[in-house]
Write a protein that holds these residues in place. Structure first.
Motif, mmCIF file in Angstrom:
data_model
loop_
_atom_site.group_PDB
_atom_site.id
_atom_site.type_symbol
_atom_site.label_atom_id
_atom_site.label_comp_id
_atom_site.label_asym_id
_atom_site.label_seq_id
_atom_site.Cartn_x
_atom_site.Cartn_y
_atom_site.Cartn_z
ATOM 1 N N LEU A 24 -1.327 7.386 3.283
ATOM 2 C CA LEU A 24 -1.224 7.199 4.727
ATOM 3 C C LEU A 24 -0.340 6.006 5.060
ATOM 4 O O LEU A 24 0.429 6.023 6.030
ATOM 5 N N ALA A 25 -0.450 4.928 4.262
ATOM 6 C CA ALA A 25 0.364 3.744 4.541
ATOM 7 C C ALA A 25 1.843 4.083 4.495
ATOM 8 O O ALA A 25 2.642 3.543 5.266
ATOM 9 N N SER A 26 2.241 5.003 3.601
ATOM 10 C CA SER A 26 3.646 5.361 3.508
ATOM 11 C C SER A 26 4.122 6.054 4.774
ATOM 12 O O SER A 26 5.226 5.824 5.258
ATOM 13 N N ARG A 57 9.630 -2.022 1.315
ATOM 14 C CA ARG A 57 8.686 -2.704 0.422
ATOM 15 C C ARG A 57 8.025 -3.899 1.124
ATOM 16 O O ARG A 57 6.828 -4.141 0.958
ATOM 17 N N ARG A 58 8.816 -4.640 1.898
ATOM 18 C CA ARG A 58 8.226 -5.783 2.608
ATOM 19 C C ARG A 58 7.186 -5.315 3.624
ATOM 20 O O ARG A 58 6.105 -5.890 3.735
ATOM 21 N N TRP A 63 1.479 -4.400 5.125
ATOM 22 C CA TRP A 63 0.416 -3.457 5.486
ATOM 23 C C TRP A 63 -0.759 -3.550 4.525
ATOM 24 O O TRP A 63 -1.926 -3.555 4.929
ATOM 25 N N ASN A 64 -0.487 -3.638 3.246
ATOM 26 C CA ASN A 64 -1.562 -3.741 2.264
ATOM 27 C C ASN A 64 -2.347 -5.043 2.450
ATOM 28 O O ASN A 64 -3.577 -5.070 2.290
ATOM 29 N N GLN A 69 -7.444 -7.630 4.461
ATOM 30 C CA GLN A 69 -8.153 -8.517 5.388
ATOM 31 C C GLN A 69 -9.172 -7.762 6.225
ATOM 32 O O GLN A 69 -10.285 -8.241 6.467
ATOM 33 N N ILE A 70 -8.822 -6.568 6.683
ATOM 34 C CA ILE A 70 -9.774 -5.767 7.468
ATOM 35 C C ILE A 70 -10.979 -5.381 6.633
ATOM 36 O O ILE A 70 -12.131 -5.437 7.088
#
Length: 591
Positions: A24-26, A57-58, A63-64, A69-70
């Motif tokens: 999903l992050a992608s 990549r940055r 995002w990761n 943190q969440i």
């Protein structure tokens, strides 16, 4: 990239998986990069600049990091007893402390139930537990508040104290008559010695003859009692009349403060009652919203099982239902606080919890325009009249202090009687005798006396003490005059705020009613379209939020109309100045 993103999203059908195997992050990163490209593209029709691999990549690293943190914050939250499964609509139980006594247990009650605790008493064990709800109307609340309010009772005591002070000052016009009595006993030992004697004054055979060197001694015991009446009357006292007038002004000021306290209490009780009505209605709205959210959530689950809506709609509805539950809990807490606030103003017994029995009824439009309201508020205003009475009391007290420098003339008279008994014993003489008098072993004496006269007193010098006190009182009177001007401006500001707020609330209410009607029809259409698969859940959510906002706005506008009406009543409603007079619970005013 856009075609692949759309294909991948369509294959997923929900946020839970990916038909293309990409995380999903992608997909989110791809959309963010695409958005960056669209935002910086030159013009339509030209090719989009390709995002570099380093930018992707940055963004993915950021995002990761945000995702970690969440998750760390979620671990700090307490675990739920039954995690949300998403298989059906659920509703966790509400806090018992906010629910309080059962609504069905509210009863009108009788006057004996409203008797408060004694002023110096404290609640005992068990009295502070949630008791039975007491249904009260606004007029009942006003009557109970006027009878039970500790602040109002303190004003009544202040009026009684000012009346007693006036009566004490009126007594200075009358003479003061006092009775006195005294009695006692004493014992004395006396020794006599005459070194020269009486010489040639008396012959030796005379009983009053004392030879040279004659001496003697005796003991005497005396018992006496006396009593009488004494009268003092100030014939001329220039400070007496100013003191009486100052006490009369203080009494008038205390009565006016009492009338103004009635006005303030009427406003406080009305506002608290209207706020309780608002809290009750807001709880009803939030409960209806939660019930409606549960029905829509069940519709979303049914549509998802039929493959008509994605999992996103179900998750969104679950979030909306949780938010509605939160809003309901907040409304319940606000209602509980509103009940206790009204109970404190009514000074109810600790085991009673009041609730509003009157439905929300709209007060009529204020019958006067702004200018007429201002002029009417200045006439016979107890708040302003009390300041004038305070100023007059200070000026009369100044006159009384200045009169201390003038002469005073008073009459005094007294009459009394007394008796005494004297016993002599152990009489001894030596060297031919002593004293030249007869010593009686027992002597009784009786007598009476009276006196009458005039007394004049005149303070001639006190180093400016009296004049300084008079100047201080004059300055205090000038300060009260400035307070009068400030209070006059405050009254105008309060009238203008209440009047303009009343007019605005009436206009807002008209608009809010139209908004509620339109929002309700739009919500019905949106729900039917959503159930038929012709509209998205986002449209339904936005329509529902608009409906809830319209309902709350209509409620706020209605309550504000009544509150601003009560604020105008606070400035113009006539109230009695006599604490023994009945207080009318009028909620409307007419010229």
């Amino acid at each position: 990239m856009s075609s692949k993103l759309g294909a991948g999203w369509g294959d997923r059908g929900s946020m839970g998986g990916s038909g293309t195997g990409r995380p999903l992050a992608s997909w989110i990163l791809a959309g963010m990069v695409l958005g960056l490209g669209l935002g910086s593209g030159p013009v339509a029709g030209q090719p989009l600049p390709a995002a570099s691999a380093g930018d992707v990549r940055r963004l993915e690293r950021r995002w990761n990091e945000l995702d970690r943190q969440i998750r760390a914050l979620e671990e700090l939250l307490p675990a739920e007893a039954e995690p949300l499964s998403g298989e059906g609509p659920t509703r966790p139980p509400l806090p018992e402390a906010l629910l309080g006594p059962a609504e069905a247990g509210a009863s009108p009650g009788t006057g004996e139930r409203f008797v408060p605790l004694p002023p110096l008493a404290l609640p005992e064990a068990g009295d502070l537990r949630p008791g039975q709800l007491q249904a009260l109307s606004l007029e009942q609340s006003l009557a109970i508040g006027f009878a039970n309010s500790p602040g109002l009772q303190a004003r009544r005591e202040a009026v009684a104290a000012a009346l007693a002070e006036l009566q004490s000052q009126m007594g200075t016009y009358w003479p003061r008559i006092s009775a006195y009595a005294n009695g006692g006993t004493d014992q004395a030992s006396t020794s006599f010695f005459s070194p020269t004697g009486t010489g040639t004054l008396f012959a030796p055979s005379n009983p009053f003859f004392i030879p040279p060197g004659g001496r003697g001694s005796l003991n005497t015991n005396t018992n006496g009692i006396a009593g009488g009446l004494e009268l003092r009357y100030a014939l001329l006292d220039f400070a007496r009349t100013p003191k009486v007038r100052a006490a009369l002004a203080r009494l008038r000021g205390s009565r006016l403060d009492y009338a103004d306290s009635l006005r303030r209490l009427q406003l406080s009780l009305s506002e608290s009652y209207y706020q309780l009505q608002r809290a009750d209605q807001l709880v009803r709205i939030r409960e209806a919203v939660v019930r409606n959210d549960l029905l829509i959530l069940q519709d979303s689950l049914d549509l998802k099982q039929a493959g008509l809506v994605p999992r996103l709609d179900v998750l969104r509805r679950q979030a909306i239902e949780a938010d509605g539950q939160e809003q309901l809990i907040a409304a319940l807490a606000e209602r509980a606080v509103a009940r206790r606030r009204l109970a404190a103003l009514l000074n109810l017994p600790p085991q009673l919890t009041p609730t509003a029995s009157d439905p929300i009824r709209l007060q009529p439009r204020w019958p006067l325009d702004l200018e007429a309201s201002l002029l009417a508020s200045y006439r016979d205003n107890p708040e302003l009249e009390a300041l004038l009475a305070t100023r007059e009391a200070l000026l009369r007290q100044k006159d009384a202090v200045a009169a201390e420098l003038l002469p005073k003339l008073s009459l005094f008279a007294s009459a009394g009687a007394g008796a005494s008994n004297a016993n002599n014993w152990n009489v001894r003489i030596a060297d031919g005798g002593c004293c030249g008098s007869t010593v009686a072993t027992s002597l009784n004496t009786y007598g009476s006396d009276w006196s009458v006269g005039l007394a004049v007193s005149w303070l001639l010098f006190d180093a400016g003490t009296t004049r300084g006190q008079a100047r201080a009182l004059a300055r205090r009177g000038a300060a009260v005059a400035q307070q009068y001007a400030a209070q006059r401006n405050d009254i105008r500001l309060r009238i203008e705020q209440a009047f303009l707020g009343h007019e605005a609330s009436l206009a807002r209410l008209v608009a809010a009613r139209r908004g509620v009607t339109a929002s309700l029809e739009a919500f019905r259409d949106a729900r039917l379209r959503y159930q038929a698969g012709l509209s998205s859940e986002l449209d339904l959510s936005n329509t529902q939020e608009r409906l809830i906002a319209s309902l709350v706005q209509r409620l706020e506008a209605t309550v504000n109309v009544n509150i601003t009406y009560a604020q105008l009543l606070r400035e113009l409603l006539p109230m009695p100045t006599d604490p023994d007079a009945a207080v009318p619970a009028r909620l409307q005013w007419s010229p």
